[in-house]
Design an enzyme around this catalytic site. Structure first.
Site, short mmCIF file in Angstrom:
data_model
loop_
_atom_site.label_atom_id
_atom_site.label_comp_id
_atom_site.label_asym_id
_atom_site.label_seq_id
_atom_site.Cartn_x
_atom_site.Cartn_y
_atom_site.Cartn_z
N ASN A 9 1.93 -0.81 -3.13
CA ASN A 9 2.12 -2.40 -2.30
C ASN A 9 0.91 -2.31 -2.61
O ASN A 9 -0.44 -1.99 -2.29
CB ASN A 9 1.43 0.06 -1.44
CG ASN A 9 1.47 -1.11 0.10
OD1 ASN A 9 1.15 -2.02 0.40
ND2 ASN A 9 0.64 -0.16 1.24
N TRP A 10 0.50 -4.02 -2.55
CA TRP A 10 -0.52 -4.50 -2.70
C TRP A 10 -1.26 -4.39 -1.54
O TRP A 10 -2.54 -5.47 -0.88
CB TRP A 10 0.03 -5.77 -2.79
CG TRP A 10 0.32 -5.81 -4.60
CD1 TRP A 10 0.82 -5.00 -4.76
CD2 TRP A 10 0.35 -7.28 -4.75
NE1 TRP A 10 0.90 -5.32 -6.24
CE2 TRP A 10 1.54 -6.71 -6.07
CE3 TRP A 10 0.84 -8.84 -4.74
CZ2 TRP A 10 1.82 -7.19 -6.99
CZ3 TRP A 10 1.11 -9.33 -5.47
CH2 TRP A 10 1.39 -9.44 -6.65
N LYS A 11 -0.82 -3.82 -0.18
CA LYS A 11 -2.21 -3.88 1.46
C LYS A 11 -2.30 -5.14 1.07
O LYS A 11 -1.47 -6.04 0.93
CB LYS A 11 -2.87 -2.96 1.04
CG LYS A 11 -2.28 -1.68 1.13
CD LYS A 11 -3.22 -0.41 1.15
CE LYS A 11 -2.41 1.31 0.93
NZ LYS A 11 -3.42 2.05 0.56
N HIS A 95 4.32 3.04 7.72
CA HIS A 95 3.31 3.53 6.31
C HIS A 95 1.74 4.30 7.52
O HIS A 95 1.59 3.24 8.56
CB HIS A 95 2.55 2.05 5.73
CG HIS A 95 1.41 2.36 4.75
ND1 HIS A 95 -0.02 2.87 4.91
CD2 HIS A 95 1.18 3.29 3.10
CE1 HIS A 95 -1.15 3.43 3.72
NE2 HIS A 95 0.61 3.20 3.00
N GLU A 97 -1.17 3.80 7.10
CA GLU A 97 -2.22 2.67 7.97
C GLU A 97 -1.31 1.81 9.23
O GLU A 97 -2.09 1.53 10.65
CB GLU A 97 -2.66 1.56 7.21
CG GLU A 97 -3.57 2.45 6.15
CD GLU A 97 -3.64 1.48 4.68
OE1 GLU A 97 -3.30 0.52 4.63
OE2 GLU A 97 -3.71 2.09 4.14
N GLU A 167 3.09 10.54 1.88
CA GLU A 167 1.64 10.74 1.53
C GLU A 167 0.86 11.10 2.68
O GLU A 167 0.95 10.55 3.84
CB GLU A 167 1.62 8.45 1.76
CG GLU A 167 2.69 7.99 1.33
CD GLU A 167 1.95 6.48 1.21
OE1 GLU A 167 1.53 6.34 0.17
OE2 GLU A 167 1.40 5.59 2.20
N GLY A 173 -6.16 5.98 -1.32
CA GLY A 173 -7.79 5.62 -1.36
C GLY A 173 -8.55 6.31 -1.52
O GLY A 173 -9.87 5.84 -1.29
N SER A 212 -3.72 7.87 -3.92
CA SER A 212 -4.36 8.09 -5.34
C SER A 212 -3.55 8.02 -6.36
O SER A 212 -4.19 8.87 -7.58
CB SER A 212 -5.99 9.00 -4.94
OG SER A 212 -6.32 8.12 -3.90
N GLY A 233 -1.10 2.72 -4.38
CA GLY A 233 -1.83 1.00 -3.64
C GLY A 233 -2.34 1.11 -4.34
O GLY A 233 -2.19 0.06 -5.13
N GLY A 234 -3.91 1.06 -4.54
CA GLY A 234 -4.71 0.85 -5.22
C GLY A 234 -4.72 0.32 -6.78
O GLY A 234 -5.12 -0.23 -7.45
#
Ligand code: 13P
Length: 251
Positions: A9-11, A95, A97, A167, A173, A212, A233-234
Protein backbone atom coordinates in the site's frame (compact mmCIF):
# COMPACT_ATOMS: atom_id res chain seq x y z
CA UNK A 1 -3.76 -24.70 0.99
CA UNK A 2 -4.12 -20.92 0.86
CA UNK A 3 -1.88 -19.02 -1.53
CA UNK A 4 -0.07 -16.32 0.45
CA UNK A 5 -0.50 -12.73 -0.65
CA UNK A 6 1.64 -9.67 -0.08
CA UNK A 7 0.25 -6.28 -1.08
CA UNK A 8 2.13 -2.99 -0.97
CA UNK A 9 0.00 0.00 0.00
CA UNK A 10 1.90 3.02 -1.27
CA UNK A 11 -0.58 5.38 0.42
CA UNK A 12 -0.25 9.03 -0.67
CA UNK A 13 3.44 8.78 -1.48
CA UNK A 14 5.48 9.49 -4.55
CA UNK A 15 5.78 11.49 -7.72
CA UNK A 16 5.33 10.24 -11.26
CA UNK A 17 9.08 9.67 -11.43
CA UNK A 18 9.39 7.85 -8.11
CA UNK A 19 6.29 5.72 -8.75
CA UNK A 20 7.73 4.75 -12.10
CA UNK A 21 11.09 3.85 -10.56
CA UNK A 22 9.45 1.86 -7.76
CA UNK A 23 7.29 -0.07 -10.23
CA UNK A 24 10.37 -0.84 -12.33
CA UNK A 25 12.13 -2.08 -9.20
CA UNK A 26 9.17 -4.24 -8.21
CA UNK A 27 8.96 -5.68 -11.71
CA UNK A 28 12.52 -6.96 -11.43
CA UNK A 29 12.08 -8.69 -8.11
CA UNK A 30 12.62 -12.41 -7.85
CA UNK A 31 9.43 -13.61 -6.21
CA UNK A 32 8.36 -17.25 -5.85
CA UNK A 33 5.30 -18.22 -7.90
CA UNK A 34 3.70 -19.49 -4.73
CA UNK A 35 3.16 -15.91 -3.54
CA UNK A 36 0.55 -13.56 -4.99
CA UNK A 37 1.90 -10.02 -5.06
CA UNK A 38 0.08 -6.74 -5.61
CA UNK A 39 0.88 -3.05 -5.39
CA UNK A 40 -1.64 -0.33 -4.60
CA UNK A 41 -0.37 3.03 -5.85
CA UNK A 42 -2.15 6.38 -5.51
CA UNK A 43 -4.95 6.74 -8.11
CA UNK A 44 -2.92 9.18 -10.15
CA UNK A 45 -0.10 6.68 -10.65
CA UNK A 46 -2.20 3.57 -11.24
CA UNK A 47 -2.11 3.75 -15.04
CA UNK A 48 1.65 4.19 -15.27
CA UNK A 49 2.28 1.39 -12.78
CA UNK A 50 -0.05 -0.86 -14.78
CA UNK A 51 2.02 -0.11 -17.88
CA UNK A 52 5.27 -0.92 -16.15
CA UNK A 53 3.88 -4.14 -14.66
CA UNK A 54 2.09 -5.28 -17.82
CA UNK A 55 2.90 -8.94 -18.54
CA UNK A 56 4.25 -9.40 -15.04
CA UNK A 57 2.53 -11.57 -12.44
CA UNK A 58 2.24 -8.59 -10.10
CA UNK A 59 -1.29 -7.22 -9.82
CA UNK A 60 -2.17 -3.57 -9.43
CA UNK A 61 -4.98 -2.28 -7.26
CA UNK A 62 -6.29 0.86 -5.64
CA UNK A 63 -6.52 2.11 -2.09
CA UNK A 64 -10.18 3.10 -2.14
CA UNK A 65 -13.22 3.29 -4.39
CA UNK A 66 -16.53 5.12 -4.44
CA UNK A 67 -19.71 3.60 -3.02
CA UNK A 68 -21.39 4.24 -6.37
CA UNK A 69 -20.23 1.37 -8.58
CA UNK A 70 -20.49 3.00 -11.99
CA UNK A 71 -20.26 6.75 -12.37
CA UNK A 72 -22.05 9.86 -11.23
CA UNK A 73 -21.89 13.32 -9.77
CA UNK A 74 -19.44 12.40 -7.00
CA UNK A 75 -16.71 15.01 -7.24
CA UNK A 76 -13.30 13.69 -6.32
CA UNK A 77 -14.31 10.02 -6.22
CA UNK A 78 -13.13 7.13 -8.39
CA UNK A 79 -15.52 4.25 -9.10
CA UNK A 80 -14.90 0.53 -9.16
CA UNK A 81 -15.97 0.54 -12.82
CA UNK A 82 -13.23 3.06 -13.61
CA UNK A 83 -10.64 1.05 -11.68
CA UNK A 84 -11.61 -2.18 -13.42
CA UNK A 85 -11.56 -0.41 -16.78
CA UNK A 86 -8.02 0.77 -16.07
CA UNK A 87 -6.92 -2.78 -15.28
CA UNK A 88 -6.98 -2.87 -11.49
CA UNK A 89 -7.63 -6.22 -9.86
CA UNK A 90 -8.02 -5.34 -6.19
CA UNK A 91 -9.07 -2.51 -3.93
CA UNK A 92 -8.60 -1.77 -0.25
CA UNK A 93 -11.85 -1.27 1.62
CA UNK A 94 -11.91 0.36 5.04
CA UNK A 95 -8.25 1.04 5.66
CA UNK A 96 -8.04 2.47 9.17
CA UNK A 97 -6.90 5.81 7.74
CA UNK A 98 -10.17 5.95 5.76
CA UNK A 99 -12.20 4.92 8.80
CA UNK A 100 -10.50 7.33 11.18
CA UNK A 101 -9.57 10.36 9.07
CA UNK A 102 -12.46 10.25 6.62
CA UNK A 103 -15.14 8.90 8.93
CA UNK A 104 -15.96 5.86 6.79
CA UNK A 105 -18.62 3.79 8.52
CA UNK A 106 -19.22 0.05 8.30
CA UNK A 107 -22.44 0.79 6.39
CA UNK A 108 -20.54 2.83 3.78
CA UNK A 109 -17.83 0.17 3.58
CA UNK A 110 -20.33 -2.55 2.80
CA UNK A 111 -21.47 -0.48 -0.19
CA UNK A 112 -17.89 0.00 -1.37
CA UNK A 113 -17.22 -3.71 -0.87
CA UNK A 114 -20.14 -4.73 -3.09
CA UNK A 115 -19.35 -1.99 -5.61
CA UNK A 116 -15.85 -3.43 -5.97
CA UNK A 117 -17.09 -6.98 -6.41
CA UNK A 118 -19.74 -5.95 -8.89
CA UNK A 119 -16.89 -4.95 -11.22
CA UNK A 120 -14.75 -8.00 -10.58
CA UNK A 121 -12.36 -6.31 -8.18
CA UNK A 122 -11.27 -8.28 -5.14
CA UNK A 123 -11.93 -6.23 -2.00
CA UNK A 124 -9.30 -6.35 0.72
CA UNK A 125 -11.35 -5.53 3.81
CA UNK A 126 -9.22 -3.92 6.52
CA UNK A 127 -10.11 -4.32 10.18
CA UNK A 128 -8.27 -3.46 13.35
CA UNK A 129 -8.45 -1.90 16.78
CA UNK A 130 -6.96 1.30 18.18
CA UNK A 131 -4.49 1.30 21.05
CA UNK A 132 -7.22 2.51 23.39
CA UNK A 133 -9.50 -0.34 22.36
CA UNK A 134 -6.71 -2.88 22.82
CA UNK A 135 -5.85 -1.53 26.23
CA UNK A 136 -9.50 -1.76 27.20
CA UNK A 137 -9.43 -5.45 26.22
CA UNK A 138 -11.85 -4.85 23.34
CA UNK A 139 -9.71 -6.02 20.39
CA UNK A 140 -11.70 -9.10 19.43
CA UNK A 141 -15.02 -7.36 19.97
CA UNK A 142 -14.05 -4.41 17.72
CA UNK A 143 -12.66 -6.59 14.94
CA UNK A 144 -15.63 -8.92 15.12
CA UNK A 145 -18.04 -5.98 14.83
CA UNK A 146 -16.21 -4.55 11.81
CA UNK A 147 -16.29 -7.90 10.03
CA UNK A 148 -19.74 -8.85 11.29
CA UNK A 149 -21.36 -5.72 9.93
CA UNK A 150 -20.21 -6.50 6.38
CA UNK A 151 -21.32 -10.12 6.72
CA UNK A 152 -24.66 -8.91 8.04
CA UNK A 153 -25.16 -6.47 5.14
CA UNK A 154 -23.91 -8.63 2.29
CA UNK A 155 -24.04 -12.22 3.50
CA UNK A 156 -21.15 -14.64 3.87
CA UNK A 157 -21.32 -15.43 0.15
CA UNK A 158 -19.67 -12.08 -0.54
CA UNK A 159 -16.54 -13.38 1.16
CA UNK A 160 -15.82 -16.17 -1.31
CA UNK A 161 -13.91 -13.67 -3.38
CA UNK A 162 -12.36 -11.31 -0.88
CA UNK A 163 -9.31 -10.88 1.29
CA UNK A 164 -9.20 -9.64 4.88
CA UNK A 165 -6.36 -7.60 6.35
CA UNK A 166 -5.94 -7.29 10.08
CA UNK A 167 -4.14 -4.05 10.80
CA UNK A 168 -3.95 -2.95 14.42
CA UNK A 169 -4.12 0.83 14.21
CA UNK A 170 -1.43 1.22 16.87
CA UNK A 171 1.03 -0.74 14.72
CA UNK A 172 0.55 1.25 11.51
CA UNK A 173 3.53 3.42 10.67
CA UNK A 174 4.65 3.40 14.29
CA UNK A 175 7.42 0.82 14.18
CA UNK A 176 5.41 -1.13 16.78
CA UNK A 177 4.49 -4.53 15.39
CA UNK A 178 2.01 -6.90 16.94
CA UNK A 179 3.91 -9.91 18.16
CA UNK A 180 3.30 -13.01 16.05
CA UNK A 181 1.25 -14.42 18.91
CA UNK A 182 -0.86 -11.25 19.25
CA UNK A 183 -1.54 -11.18 15.53
CA UNK A 184 -2.23 -14.91 15.34
CA UNK A 185 -4.82 -14.64 18.12
CA UNK A 186 -6.80 -12.07 16.16
CA UNK A 187 -6.40 -13.89 12.84
CA UNK A 188 -7.66 -17.10 14.46
CA UNK A 189 -10.65 -15.23 15.87
CA UNK A 190 -11.45 -13.79 12.43
CA UNK A 191 -11.28 -17.25 10.90
CA UNK A 192 -13.46 -18.69 13.65
CA UNK A 193 -16.03 -15.97 13.03
CA UNK A 194 -16.08 -16.83 9.33
CA UNK A 195 -16.31 -20.53 10.16
CA UNK A 196 -19.47 -19.82 12.15
CA UNK A 197 -21.03 -18.80 8.82
CA UNK A 198 -19.24 -21.02 6.31
CA UNK A 199 -16.46 -23.54 6.84
CA UNK A 200 -15.50 -23.19 3.18
CA UNK A 201 -15.09 -19.42 3.33
CA UNK A 202 -13.12 -19.69 6.56
CA UNK A 203 -10.76 -22.27 5.15
CA UNK A 204 -10.08 -20.42 1.92
CA UNK A 205 -9.87 -16.87 3.27
CA UNK A 206 -6.50 -15.15 3.06
CA UNK A 207 -6.08 -13.05 6.20
CA UNK A 208 -3.16 -10.64 5.83
CA UNK A 209 -1.38 -8.91 8.67
CA UNK A 210 -0.43 -5.23 8.36
CA UNK A 211 1.35 -2.86 10.68
CA UNK A 212 5.09 -2.15 10.58
CA UNK A 213 5.94 -5.33 8.67
CA UNK A 214 9.57 -5.27 7.57
CA UNK A 215 11.98 -7.73 6.01
CA UNK A 216 13.29 -8.48 9.49
CA UNK A 217 9.97 -9.48 11.09
CA UNK A 218 7.98 -10.78 8.11
CA UNK A 219 8.99 -14.45 8.22
CA UNK A 220 8.09 -14.79 11.87
CA UNK A 221 4.65 -13.24 11.34
CA UNK A 222 3.92 -15.15 8.13
CA UNK A 223 4.94 -18.37 9.85
CA UNK A 224 1.84 -18.27 12.05
CA UNK A 225 -0.96 -20.69 11.16
CA UNK A 226 -3.62 -18.11 10.32
CA UNK A 227 -1.43 -15.37 8.83
CA UNK A 228 -1.54 -15.69 5.06
CA UNK A 229 0.69 -12.79 4.08
CA UNK A 230 0.90 -9.08 4.62
CA UNK A 231 -0.37 -5.63 3.77
CA UNK A 232 2.74 -3.49 3.73
CA UNK A 233 2.93 0.28 4.03
CA UNK A 234 6.26 2.04 4.50
CA UNK A 235 8.42 -0.96 3.66
CA UNK A 236 6.67 -1.36 0.29
CA UNK A 237 8.18 1.94 -0.87
CA UNK A 238 11.55 0.25 -1.18
CA UNK A 239 11.53 -2.43 -3.87
CA UNK A 240 14.31 -4.53 -2.33
CA UNK A 241 12.73 -4.52 1.10
CA UNK A 242 9.34 -5.32 -0.42
CA UNK A 243 10.90 -8.17 -2.37
CA UNK A 244 12.41 -9.63 0.79
CA UNK A 245 8.99 -9.48 2.48
CA UNK A 246 7.36 -11.20 -0.51
CA UNK A 247 9.95 -13.96 -0.39
CA UNK A 248 9.35 -14.41 3.34
CA UNK A 249 5.73 -15.22 2.50
CA UNK A 250 6.88 -18.00 0.22
CA UNK A 251 8.84 -19.92 2.82
P1 13P B 1 3.09 0.38 7.74
O1 13P B 1 3.63 -0.89 7.13
O2 13P B 1 3.80 1.60 7.26
O3 13P B 1 3.00 0.29 9.23
O4 13P B 1 1.59 0.54 7.20
C1 13P B 1 0.72 -0.53 7.28
C2 13P B 1 -0.48 -0.19 6.50
O5 13P B 1 -1.26 0.67 6.87
C3 13P B 1 -0.70 -0.90 5.22
O6 13P B 1 -1.98 -0.68 4.74
Amino acid sequence: MRRPMVAGNWKMHGTRASADALAQGVRQLAIPDSVEVAVLPPFLHVERVLEVLADSPIAVGAQNCAKEPWQGALTGEVSAAQLADAGCKLVLIGHSERRQLFGESDELLSRKFIAAQSHGLVPILCVGETLEQRQAGRTLEVVSEQLGSIIHELGIGAFFNAVIAYEPVWAIGTGLTATPAQAQAVHAAIRAQLAGESAEVAQGMRILYGGSVKATNAAELFGMADIDGGLIGGASLNADEFGAICRAAGC
